[in-house]
Scaffold this active site. Structure first.
Site, PDB file in Angstrom:
ATOM      1  N   LYS A 197       0.858  -1.192   0.000  1.00  0.00           N
ATOM      2  CA  LYS A 197       0.000   0.000   0.000  1.00  0.00           C
ATOM      3  C   LYS A 197       0.891   1.238   0.000  1.00  0.00           C
ATOM      4  O   LYS A 197       1.379   1.676   1.053  1.00  0.00           O
ATOM      5  CB  LYS A 197      -0.926  -0.007   1.217  1.00  0.00           C
ATOM      6  CG  LYS A 197      -2.195   0.818   0.992  1.00  0.00           C
ATOM      7  CD  LYS A 197      -3.054   0.209  -0.103  1.00  0.00           C
ATOM      8  CE  LYS A 197      -4.305   1.025  -0.379  1.00  0.00           C
ATOM      9  NZ  LYS A 197      -5.013   0.529  -1.558  1.00  0.00           N
ATOM     10  N   SER A 401      -8.632  -1.193  -5.173  1.00  0.00           N
ATOM     11  CA  SER A 401      -8.851  -0.700  -3.819  1.00  0.00           C
ATOM     12  C   SER A 401     -10.348  -0.455  -3.612  1.00  0.00           C
ATOM     13  O   SER A 401     -11.133  -1.387  -3.685  1.00  0.00           O
ATOM     14  CB  SER A 401      -8.010   0.544  -3.551  1.00  0.00           C
ATOM     15  OG  SER A 401      -7.665   0.632  -2.188  1.00  0.00           O
TER      16      SER A 401
END
Length: 609
Positions: A197, A401
């Protein structure tokens, strides 16, 4: 005293509002007068009996155009230049079967490019047009990497010798602010779960992490492999020739006496080098002269073609609702180009409340945003499923996401082979300025009834108890993300965690690891929706919010200005500035109530190119 201090600011604000109202009124009046005068001027394009469809897109390929405020539109050289993917697809399909259209001319000088999956969709449409037996001619001054992929599907590619056609490959770079923030004593409090991330890396690093490089190279290499294979196949070039030409670019350029146009001709990227006059004369000889101007060939631009040949809504007992979700996901309402949770929720409800709707196809082109907003959207889709309405997710260039979150529990998920998806991870970021304020003699002090009260402030920083609370919320959000994916994909949370950690995947790889069900586009998704609904006779209903009168005026105004104004070719400095603005505007849109975000920063954006 406070009242008198506020008075100048209140007057200044009222003045600004009055000026804005006046300016908008003058603009609207000008548009009204232009519309009245339009019938007295015969400038409308005429449909040729035997002529060419001119595919002349201006701007980047998008699934939905970004809403533009009129003041920003005028102040920013016309706002973002965009062209709807669906418009190009429909124009190519109609012209392919239209006996009045004999040729397709690709004028790509103002084309701003697009992400690989979108380019492939348009290239496939050009290939289908050519397969119908009609001629395709690419006729532009020069060719960018994106436009060259489309031009490769033509029978021949014409180019001005003073321009270039040189594919360079794909790259991904970011701007990092860590040292700058440290120099100005700005504290960036980062909370995240997911090894890959990388959304918050620019705030605590000065370079790209190895994990981020690995993730980006995975899809960039896949995109470049697809690009070279498609281009070489379409042009009849040996496999690997494009990479060889790039690897030996200096020798190739020396052989062409330093002329990029000649280089493109020598290595087979284009077929002919022609001046603009020579190109016009050639097109006239192939297509035929225009009745009003013998120096021009008979043709019609794709926008005028669509306006003169509107698609009529099909009459059918049943409907499949197609809902487009494009842009960053934010809490509440949002204009076109962003996904407001409440805005999209109302469109889903609109489809669910229509008894004729038997299935919903959610077309997703988003790198995510607010975690709470993503879950609210997914919940509403789940309510539709509980009511017996199948939901199919159709992924565009990016559905990662938060974009994957809203798709995860669909009955079936379709992705393009080069769609960027996954990025199952979560983060939070809160900047504070206590250090720089203290450095210049500004302090904050006070009392609170509990340890939590006042534990987070931009001028005092974040206390450990509050930081621990946020990290727990982020971890809980990640666990919820895993649970949502596990439920939708019939996997265990542990199995999802193995392929999560914020890592992105191409559509092909996502199919292998179980994140999607099938490789296919919007058409295939609609067909699957019909099958699940058990219907064969149906109409496709694109669910769009009703535009207000003000929005209609703005759209008409901006469309008219874009038509009259020349295309803006932005210089590199302007492009870099727009990329920086994009970074800042992303931060400005962070409005999740829990300060938790599911955003794929690894994912590319066509507007940042």
């Amino acid at each position: 005293m406070t009242r008198f201090l506020k008075l100048p600011f209140q007057l200044f604000w009222k003045l600004l509002k009055a000026l804005q109202t006046l300016l908008f009124g003058l603009i609207a009046l000008g548009l009204f007068l232009a519309l009245i005068a339009a019938p007295f001027f015969d400038n409308a394009s005429q449909m040729p009996d035997d002529g060419a469809l001119v595919l002349n897109p201006s701007g980047v390929l998008v699934e939905e155009k970004t809403a533009v405020d009129p003041l920003n539109f005028l102040a920013d050289d016309g706002g973002p230049s965009e062209v709807l993917l669906q418009d190009l697809v429909v124009a190519l399909e109609q012209a392919r079967d239209d006996p009045r259209i004999t040729t397709l001319v690709l004028n790509l000088d103002d084309f701003g490019g697009g992400l690989m999956p979108h380019l492939e969709i348009v290239a496939d449409g050009i290939r289908d047009f050519r397969a119908s037996g009609k001629k395709v001619i690419a006729a532009s001054n020069g060719y960018s990497q994106s436009s060259l992929l489309l031009a490769a599907e033509a029978d021949e590619i014409l180019m001005n010798p003073e321009y270039a056609a040189l594919p360079e490959g794909f790259s991904a770079y970011r701007t990092y602010f860590s040292s700058l923030l440290q120099r100005f004593d700005v504290t960036v409090n980062v909370f995240k779960v997911g090894r890959y991330k990388s959304a918050v890396e620019p705030y605590f690093r000065d370079s790209m992490s190895d994990e981020d490089k690995q993730a980006r190279l995975a899809y960039l290499n896949a995109w470049w492999d697809t690009y070279t294979q498609r281009f070489e196949t379409a042009r009849g070039l040996p496999a690997g020739s494009l990479n060889q030409d790039i690897g030996n670019l200096q020798d190739r350029l020396d052989a062409a006496s330093g002329n990029l146009g000649q280089l493109a001709l020598d290595v087979g990227l284009v077929d002919r080098l022609m001046s603009n006059r020579e190109r016009s004369e050639y097109l006239v000889s192939v297509i035929g002269a225009d009745e009003e101007d013998e120096q021009r060939y008979r043709g019609i631009g794709f926008k005028d073609y669509l306006a003169l040949n509107p698609t009529e809504a099909e009459a059918a007992e049943h409907k499949i609702a197609v809902i487009t979700a494009v842009g960053g996901i934010v809490d509440g309402y949002a204009d076109a180009g962003s996904i407001g949770s409440q805005t999209l929720l109302e469109r889903i409800q609109q489809a669910r409340d229509d008894d004729a709707v038997k299935a919903i196809v959610l077309r997703v082109d988003s790198g995510g945003g607010s975690k709470s907003a993503s879950e609210i959207i997914r919940q509403e889709l789940a309510h539709a499923q509980a009511a017996g309405i199948p939901v199919i997710a159709s992924m565009g260039s990016v559905a990662a996401s938060g974009g994957y979150w809203i798709s995860a529990t669909a009955d079936r998920i379709f992705a393009h082979q080069n769609t960027i998806t996954g990025s199952i991870g979560i983060f939070g970021v809160i900047p504070t300025f206590e250090k720089i304020l203290n450095k210049y003699g500004v302090f904050s002090d006070g009392v609170a009834t509990t340890p939590l009260a006042g534990a987070a402030s931009i001028d005092r920083g974040i206390q450990p108890i509050y930081a621990d609370l946020i990290q727990r919320i982020i971890q809980s959000g990640y666990d919820q993300f895993l649970a949502v994916v596990a439920e939708g994909r019939n996997m265990t949370p542990e199995a999802v965690n193995e392929i999560a950690q914020g890592r992105v995947w191409t559509g092909t790889k996502a199919l292998e690891i179980g994140l999607v069900d099938e490789i296919g586009g919007l058409d295939e998704a609609v067909q699957a929706a019909a099958e699940l609904a058990g219907i064969t006779d149906y109409a496709i209903w694109r669910v769009e919010p009703e535009a207000s009168r003000r929005q209609q005026i703005i759209e008409a105004l901006t469309a008219e200005i874009r038509t009259l104004a020349p295309a803006v070719n932005r210089d590199p400095i302007t492009q870099y500035w727009r990329a920086m603005q994009s970074e800042v505007s992303t931060l400005a849109r962070f409005n999740d109530p829990q300060k938790a975000y599911v955003i794929c920063e690894t994912c590319p954006s066509p507007l940042a190119r």
